[in-house]
Each structure stands twice: as structure tokens, then as C-alpha cells.
Design a protein around this motif. Structure first.
Motif, mmCIF file in Angstrom:
data_model
loop_
_atom_site.group_PDB
_atom_site.id
_atom_site.type_symbol
_atom_site.label_atom_id
_atom_site.label_comp_id
_atom_site.label_asym_id
_atom_site.label_seq_id
_atom_site.Cartn_x
_atom_site.Cartn_y
_atom_site.Cartn_z
ATOM 1 N N UNK A 1 39.291 57.250 38.235
ATOM 2 C CA UNK A 1 39.175 56.133 37.206
ATOM 3 C C UNK A 1 39.859 54.935 37.268
ATOM 4 N N UNK A 2 39.306 53.992 36.790
ATOM 5 C CA UNK A 2 39.869 52.747 36.533
ATOM 6 C C UNK A 2 40.316 51.866 37.957
ATOM 7 N N UNK A 3 39.482 52.386 38.738
ATOM 8 C CA UNK A 3 39.682 51.705 40.018
ATOM 9 C C UNK A 3 39.436 50.249 40.372
ATOM 10 N N UNK A 4 40.038 49.444 41.313
ATOM 11 C CA UNK A 4 39.742 48.246 41.269
ATOM 12 C C UNK A 4 38.624 47.824 42.299
ATOM 13 N N UNK A 5 37.571 47.582 41.795
ATOM 14 C CA UNK A 5 36.336 47.543 42.990
ATOM 15 C C UNK A 5 36.334 46.174 43.567
ATOM 16 N N UNK A 6 36.473 45.254 42.932
ATOM 17 C CA UNK A 6 36.721 43.910 43.463
ATOM 18 C C UNK A 6 38.034 43.024 43.150
ATOM 19 N N UNK A 7 38.579 42.435 44.054
ATOM 20 C CA UNK A 7 39.679 41.521 43.734
ATOM 21 C C UNK A 7 39.498 39.946 44.238
ATOM 22 N N UNK A 8 39.591 39.289 43.434
ATOM 23 C CA UNK A 8 39.508 37.696 43.888
ATOM 24 C C UNK A 8 40.398 36.891 43.350
ATOM 25 N N UNK A 9 40.873 36.027 44.227
ATOM 26 C CA UNK A 9 41.902 35.108 43.903
ATOM 27 C C UNK A 9 41.200 33.893 43.128
ATOM 28 N N UNK A 10 41.337 33.588 42.187
ATOM 29 C CA UNK A 10 40.465 32.301 41.579
ATOM 30 C C UNK A 10 41.408 31.142 41.658
ATOM 31 N N UNK A 11 42.757 31.240 41.722
ATOM 32 C CA UNK A 11 43.761 30.013 41.747
ATOM 33 C C UNK A 11 45.044 30.844 42.286
ATOM 34 N N UNK A 12 45.969 30.029 42.527
ATOM 35 C CA UNK A 12 47.208 30.467 43.097
ATOM 36 C C UNK A 12 47.896 31.548 42.118
ATOM 37 N N UNK A 13 47.671 31.616 40.966
ATOM 38 C CA UNK A 13 48.257 32.386 40.115
ATOM 39 C C UNK A 13 47.255 33.416 39.034
ATOM 40 N N UNK A 14 46.000 32.828 39.567
ATOM 41 C CA UNK A 14 44.971 33.591 38.575
ATOM 42 C C UNK A 14 44.164 34.515 39.332
ATOM 43 N N UNK A 15 43.869 35.843 38.991
ATOM 44 C CA UNK A 15 43.233 36.958 39.825
ATOM 45 C C UNK A 15 42.008 37.471 38.927
ATOM 46 N N UNK A 16 41.232 37.883 39.428
ATOM 47 C CA UNK A 16 39.811 38.323 38.778
ATOM 48 C C UNK A 16 39.873 39.805 39.453
ATOM 49 N N UNK A 17 39.697 40.854 38.717
ATOM 50 C CA UNK A 17 39.426 42.198 38.796
ATOM 51 C C UNK A 17 38.214 42.460 38.184
ATOM 52 N N UNK A 18 37.279 43.217 39.032
ATOM 53 C CA UNK A 18 36.179 43.999 38.654
ATOM 54 C C UNK A 18 36.777 45.607 38.508
ATOM 55 N N UNK A 19 36.683 46.260 37.572
ATOM 56 C CA UNK A 19 37.375 47.615 37.381
ATOM 57 C C UNK A 19 36.367 48.706 36.815
ATOM 58 N N UNK A 20 36.320 49.728 37.546
ATOM 59 C CA UNK A 20 35.558 50.801 37.105
ATOM 60 C C UNK A 20 35.886 51.220 36.099
ATOM 61 N N UNK A 21 35.303 51.327 34.921
ATOM 62 C CA UNK A 21 35.683 51.633 33.494
ATOM 63 C C UNK A 21 34.491 52.008 32.829
ATOM 64 N N UNK A 22 33.408 53.180 33.110
ATOM 65 C CA UNK A 22 32.401 53.280 32.678
ATOM 66 C C UNK A 22 32.122 53.596 31.023
ATOM 67 N N UNK A 23 33.051 54.229 30.420
ATOM 68 C CA UNK A 23 33.085 54.237 28.850
ATOM 69 C C UNK A 23 33.350 53.027 28.420
ATOM 70 N N UNK A 24 34.147 52.193 28.857
ATOM 71 C CA UNK A 24 34.578 50.915 28.290
ATOM 72 C C UNK A 24 33.538 49.932 28.423
ATOM 73 N N UNK A 25 32.684 50.082 29.518
ATOM 74 C CA UNK A 25 31.544 49.031 29.622
ATOM 75 C C UNK A 25 30.354 49.508 28.894
ATOM 76 N N UNK A 26 30.149 50.755 28.585
ATOM 77 C CA UNK A 26 29.101 51.063 27.893
ATOM 78 C C UNK A 26 29.094 50.505 26.398
ATOM 79 N N UNK A 27 30.259 50.365 25.833
ATOM 80 C CA UNK A 27 30.366 50.002 24.407
ATOM 81 C C UNK A 27 30.884 48.389 24.416
#
Length: 275
Positions: A1-27
Motif C-alpha cells: 500500500x502507498x507505493x510510489x509508482x512514479x517519481x519526477x523532479x519538477x525543479x531542484x527542490x520540487x518533487x512529484x509523486x504518483x502514489x498508489x492509494x486506491x481508497x483515497x483516489x476513489x473519494x
């Protein structure tokens, strides 16, 4: 649960995570947030849900590495798992047909503006987006914002990309031009939201801001996130996170944000020393 599916570096100190959280995503709905723990013994931090897919079961979180916990999150790689993701929390954005809507995003606040602008666009509104950052390198998600906007104005403090201006300048010019604006959303650092609210108040255009001050439990039990809105005490986690920016006591809010600066500094120093 809550696995980091994708990780992107948007800027030197800014990160983007796509996180597996199905119950959160549904609501999840635009404007809501989650409380995240990187480790079992770590602190709980609020992060606004920047995107979500109820069918695939993921949410997107965007954060800047500024303290111990966000620095720790920045070390996570694809396949790593977060200790917990609690949510969705807070009241969702009130999405309906307003007419012409201005969405203002500053710095990392551009990310949470995106799902709001998207939902407002889907509701039939005309979307004018104003996004800004200190420089071109720190500007994020311009393509996403353009995909849900009818007009986009880009600003950088140093003029390295788009207009050399703070986001409040084109916002004021837009209102002074006489174009009808029905409502405004402004999300970013507290100081930016404060001055957006001060800019729009003389024009009488309702301005909604999203407040993520100090939070602990995120369910209204601890009172750590209290703010003064219209002379009344509100808890941003259960009464917000969105409020009328013209009614927020900004000076009190920013004073509360500085309460634990010394402890935060000490925690970061110990983390960087590996302790």
C-alpha cells in the motif's frame, strides 16, 4: 500500500509523486488534502491532492524539500512505500458554474490549483489562470494549467520566463481593465495569498484561498491548525482548507507558521547529520 509508482523532479527542490492509494483516489475531490507519514515514527504533514484517478487508484502529490520530512520524502524512489496516507480530508472546492473564474497559483501552489481549474472548466466556467514562480527553473505544471484554461498568464520574479512580475500585478491589471470576474482562487505561499486577497478586496471580487498551516491529526481534534476567519476561530482541517481570503487574519496565520521555526531547524540539522 502507498507505493510510489512514479517519481519526477519538477525543479531542484520540487518533487512529484504518483502514489498508489486506491481508497483515497476513489473519494478524492478537488481542493482536498491528505496527511502523509514517510516513516512509522515520522511526523504527519498535510499535502494537497494535486491529481487523482479513481479507476487506476493513484493520487499525485507535489512538494518542496524545505524541512526534515519533505527532505526525507525527497529520498524516496519508485517502488518505495509511504508509511501512511490518510484522507481525503477537508472540504472539497465548491464546484459550480460561476462564469469567469481566475485561478492564481504561486510556486508549488500551482499544482493544487490544477484540479480546481480542471473541475471548474468541466462545470462550464471560463478559466483565466495566472501562474508564477521566482524563476523559470522553479515554474511547474505550465502544460497542465494550459490544458484546463482559456487564458494563461505566466510570471517570474526575475523575468527569466514570461512576464517579469509578481502574480498580483496581472491580477490587478485584469480587474482594473473592467473585465467581469465572478470569483478568484489563489493558492501558494501565505504571503502570496495575503497580497492576492489585498489586491482583489477593493474590487469586491470574492477570493478563495487554501490554507495548510501547522497540522497534526487533520481531523479537528488537536486544534493546531486554528486560524481566525471573519473574527471567528476556525480549524483549517475540518472547516477548510478553503476560506474567503478577505476574512482571513493573515498576520496571525503567518505568526503561527513561525512558532516552531527553531525546532524545525534543529530537526533538519540532525537529519542532515544522519541522526
Amino acid at each position: 500500500m502507498y507505493e510510489v509508482l512514479e517519481r519526477k523532479e519538477l525543479a531542484p527542490v520540487t518533487k512529484e509523486f504518483k502514489v498508489y492509494a486506491p481508497r483515497v483516489a476513489r473519494k478524492a475531490k478537488a481542493g482536498q488534502f491528505v496527511i502523509v507519514r514517510a516513516k512509522e515514527t515520522g511526523e504527519r504533514i498535510p499535502l494537497t491532492i494535486a491529481d487523482y484517478d479513481p479507476q487506476e487508484g493513484w493520487i499525485t502529490l507535489v512538494f518542496q524539500e524545505v524541512g526534515k520530512t519533505t527532505k526525507l520524502l525527497g529520498t524516496f524512489k519508485e517502488g518505495d512505500r509511504l508509511a501512511s496516507v490518510t484522507g481525503p480530508l477537508g472540504n472539497p472546492t465548491e464546484i459550480k458554474h460561476y462564469g469567469t473564474v481566475v485561478c492564481v497559483g504561486g510556486g508549488v501552489g500551482i499544482a493544487p490549483v490544477y484540479p480546481i481549474a480542471r473541475a471548474l472548466k468541466e462545470a462550464g466556467n471560463y478559466i483565466i489562470s495566472i501562474i508564477g514562480a521566482r524563476n523559470k527553473e522553479l515554474l511547474i505544471w505550465e502544460d497542465k494549467i494550459r490544458s484546463v484554461s482559456d487564458e494563461v498568464i505566466v510570471c517570474t520574479d526575475d523575468g527569466s520566463y514570461g512576464r517579469k512580475a509578481l502574480v498580483t500585478q496581472p491580477l490587478k491589471e485584469l480587474l482594473e481593465s473592467g473585465r467581469h470576474v465572478d470569483i478568484i482562487w489563489a493558492i501558494g505561499p501565505a504571503i502570496m495569498m495575503k497580497f492576492c486577497s489585498l489586491t482583489t478586496k477593493p474590487f469586491g471580487v470574492k477570493t478563495i484561498v487554501s490554507l495548510n498551516p501547522i497540522m497534526v491529526d487533520g481531523t479537528g481534534m488537536c486544534g493546531a491548525c486554528r486560524v481566525e476567519v471573519g473574527g471567528e476561530t476556525k480549524f483549517t482541517c475540518v472547516d477548510g482548507p478553503e476560506f474567503d481570503g478577505h476574512l482571513v487574519d493573515w498576520d496571525l496565520l503567518m505568526a503561527r507558521q513561525r512558532l516552531y521555526l527553531e525546532q524545525e531547524k534543529q530537526a533538519l540539522e540532525l537529519f542532515e547529520k544522519g541522526q
